[in-house]
Design a protein around this motif. Structure first.
Motif, PDB file in Angstrom:
ATOM      1  N   PRO A  47       0.837  -1.203   0.000  1.00 46.14           N
ATOM      2  CA  PRO A  47       0.000   0.000   0.000  1.00 46.14           C
ATOM      3  C   PRO A  47       0.875   1.257   0.000  1.00 46.14           C
ATOM      4  N   GLY A  48       0.639   2.149  -0.955  1.00 44.15           N
ATOM      5  CA  GLY A  48       1.475   3.335  -1.093  1.00 44.15           C
ATOM      6  C   GLY A  48       2.719   3.113  -1.928  1.00 44.15           C
ATOM      7  N   GLY A  49       2.979   1.863  -2.320  1.00 48.18           N
ATOM      8  CA  GLY A  49       4.143   1.560  -3.151  1.00 48.18           C
ATOM      9  C   GLY A  49       3.927   2.010  -4.590  1.00 48.18           C
ATOM     10  N   SER A  50       5.026   2.199  -5.318  1.00 48.04           N
ATOM     11  CA  SER A  50       4.936   2.760  -6.673  1.00 48.04           C
ATOM     12  C   SER A  50       5.695   1.937  -7.701  1.00 48.04           C
ATOM     13  N   LEU A  51       5.076   1.828  -8.865  1.00 52.29           N
ATOM     14  CA  LEU A  51       5.702   1.285 -10.067  1.00 52.29           C
ATOM     15  C   LEU A  51       6.224   2.448 -10.906  1.00 52.29           C
ATOM     16  N   LEU A  52       7.444   2.339 -11.400  1.00 50.62           N
ATOM     17  CA  LEU A  52       8.012   3.359 -12.279  1.00 50.62           C
ATOM     18  C   LEU A  52       8.463   2.699 -13.567  1.00 50.62           C
ATOM     19  N   VAL A  53       7.936   3.187 -14.693  1.00 46.94           N
ATOM     20  CA  VAL A  53       8.221   2.614 -16.001  1.00 46.94           C
ATOM     21  C   VAL A  53       8.678   3.717 -16.940  1.00 46.94           C
ATOM     22  N   GLU A  54       9.808   3.488 -17.617  1.00 45.79           N
ATOM     23  CA  GLU A  54      10.259   4.442 -18.633  1.00 45.79           C
ATOM     24  C   GLU A  54       9.518   4.162 -19.944  1.00 45.79           C
ATOM     25  N   THR A  55       9.176   5.219 -20.655  1.00 50.02           N
ATOM     26  CA  THR A  55       8.523   5.082 -21.951  1.00 50.02           C
ATOM     27  C   THR A  55       8.959   6.244 -22.830  1.00 50.02           C
ATOM     28  N   SER A  56       8.370   6.354 -24.013  1.00 54.08           N
ATOM     29  CA  SER A  56       8.700   7.477 -24.885  1.00 54.08           C
ATOM     30  C   SER A  56       7.607   8.538 -24.780  1.00 54.08           C
ATOM     31  N   GLU A  57       7.923   9.724 -25.245  1.00 47.78           N
ATOM     32  CA  GLU A  57       6.952  10.821 -25.188  1.00 47.78           C
ATOM     33  C   GLU A  57       5.677  10.464 -25.957  1.00 47.78           C
ATOM     34  N   ARG A  58       5.830   9.844 -27.122  1.00 48.71           N
ATOM     35  CA  ARG A  58       4.650   9.550 -27.942  1.00 48.71           C
ATOM     36  C   ARG A  58       3.808   8.422 -27.371  1.00 48.71           C
ATOM     37  N   GLN A  59       4.388   7.608 -26.489  1.00 47.00           N
ATOM     38  CA  GLN A  59       3.640   6.505 -25.889  1.00 47.00           C
ATOM     39  C   GLN A  59       3.067   6.867 -24.520  1.00 47.00           C
ATOM     40  N   ALA A  60       3.421   8.039 -24.003  1.00 48.54           N
ATOM     41  CA  ALA A  60       3.139   8.369 -22.606  1.00 48.54           C
ATOM     42  C   ALA A  60       1.650   8.304 -22.272  1.00 48.54           C
ATOM     43  N   ALA A  61       0.797   8.852 -23.138  1.00 46.91           N
ATOM     44  CA  ALA A  61      -0.636   8.889 -22.838  1.00 46.91           C
ATOM     45  C   ALA A  61      -1.210   7.482 -22.738  1.00 46.91           C
ATOM     46  N   ARG A  62      -0.852   6.616 -23.694  1.00 48.82           N
ATOM     47  CA  ARG A  62      -1.360   5.242 -23.658  1.00 48.82           C
ATOM     48  C   ARG A  62      -0.793   4.474 -22.471  1.00 48.82           C
TER      49      ARG A  62
END
Length: 262
Positions: free
Chosen positions: A216-231
């Motif tokens: 609870p309160g933990g976070s996932l961090l994923v790198e992506t590209s600018e064009r993929q960010a919204a999806r």
């Protein structure tokens, strides 16, 4: 009488590197000179670089978050932009955080985070045996590195306990892999680059399981590209995590953060 080639000078290195298309020839020449153990080693390193091997594979290391990270041939080279993901993780991590580094490659992200925060419990995984061997050297006594696909090799006792889940997953769309620079396309494992039709296939697999592993309160961090960010943000949010996008213009980096509600 046998003739010996004259020793390689800085100027000669720069000329050879520049002719091979190395944009930062002066910087690379300095790194080769400072890393080579002897003239023969320097000459061999130069030939490997001129032949197109990534500089980090030639040197045997890369700088990441101020650390020297071992990089073996055939292993994904940590990118400087990914330092932004680590900074975000450091800001989110509680004291004595439980950290998991998926698709760890060299182990650079986990090592950097564990080196920045005291008392971290670090676990890392990668499906590539060469990456696992490399990561185990880099992580050393800071944590444990497992060989296997994503969450599969992790101990079950970590479910519901992970404070920070780092997932530097491949996110290049399959049809774009052939457009990557030869250094990546030829010398890095495709599994570390190819993210499927839209580049988000591996991320979706991570997101589907992440809520069961996060505390609870933990976070996932994923790198992506600018064009993929919204999806990517939409995908992370659809799993029940509270999603947001953070961007570094300086490093041209985009990270999606998904936090499990308390």
């Amino acid at each position: 009488m046998q003739e010996f080639a004259p020793p390689l000078t800085f100027a000669t290195l720069v000329t050879r590197l520049r002719a091979a298309g190395c944009v930062f020839a002066e910087d690379e020449a300095g790194l080769l000179l400072s890393t080579a153990a002897d003239p023969a080693g320097l000459a061999a390193m130069l030939e490997r670089r001129v032949a197109g091997l990534p500089l980090e594979h030639v040197l045997g290391w890369a700088e990441f978050c101020g650390l020297r990270i071992d990089v073996d041939p055939g292993v994904f080279v940590p990118r400087r932009r990914t330092e932004f993901l680590v900074r975000q993780a450091v800001a989110l991590a509680p004291e004595r955080a439980v950290v998991v580094d998926l698709c760890c490659g060299t182990g650079a992200l986990g090592r950097a985070l564990a080196s920045s925060l005291p008392g971290v419990e670090l676990h890392a995984t990668d499906v590539e045996p060469a990456a696992v061997r490399c990561a185990r050297r880099n992580v050393g006594g800071l944590g444990t590195v497992y060989e296997g696909d994503l969450f599969a090799p992790l101990p079950g006792v970590l479910r519901g306990r992970v404070d920070v889940l780092l997932a530097n997953v491949p996110y290049v769309p399959t049809e774009d892999v052939g457009l990557l620079p030869a250094e990546a396309r030829i010398h890095e494992p495709r599994v570390a680059l190819d993210g499927g039709d839209d580049g988000l296939d591996v991320m979706r697999r991570v997101v589907a399981e992440a809520p069961r592993w996060l505390a609870p309160g933990g976070s996932l961090l994923v790198e992506t590209s600018e064009r993929q960010a919204a999806r990517a943000e939409e995908t992370v949010g659809s799993s029940g995590l509270v999603a947001r996008v953070v961007v570094s213009d300086e490093l041209y980096a985009t990270v999606v953060v998904g936090t499990r509600p308390r």
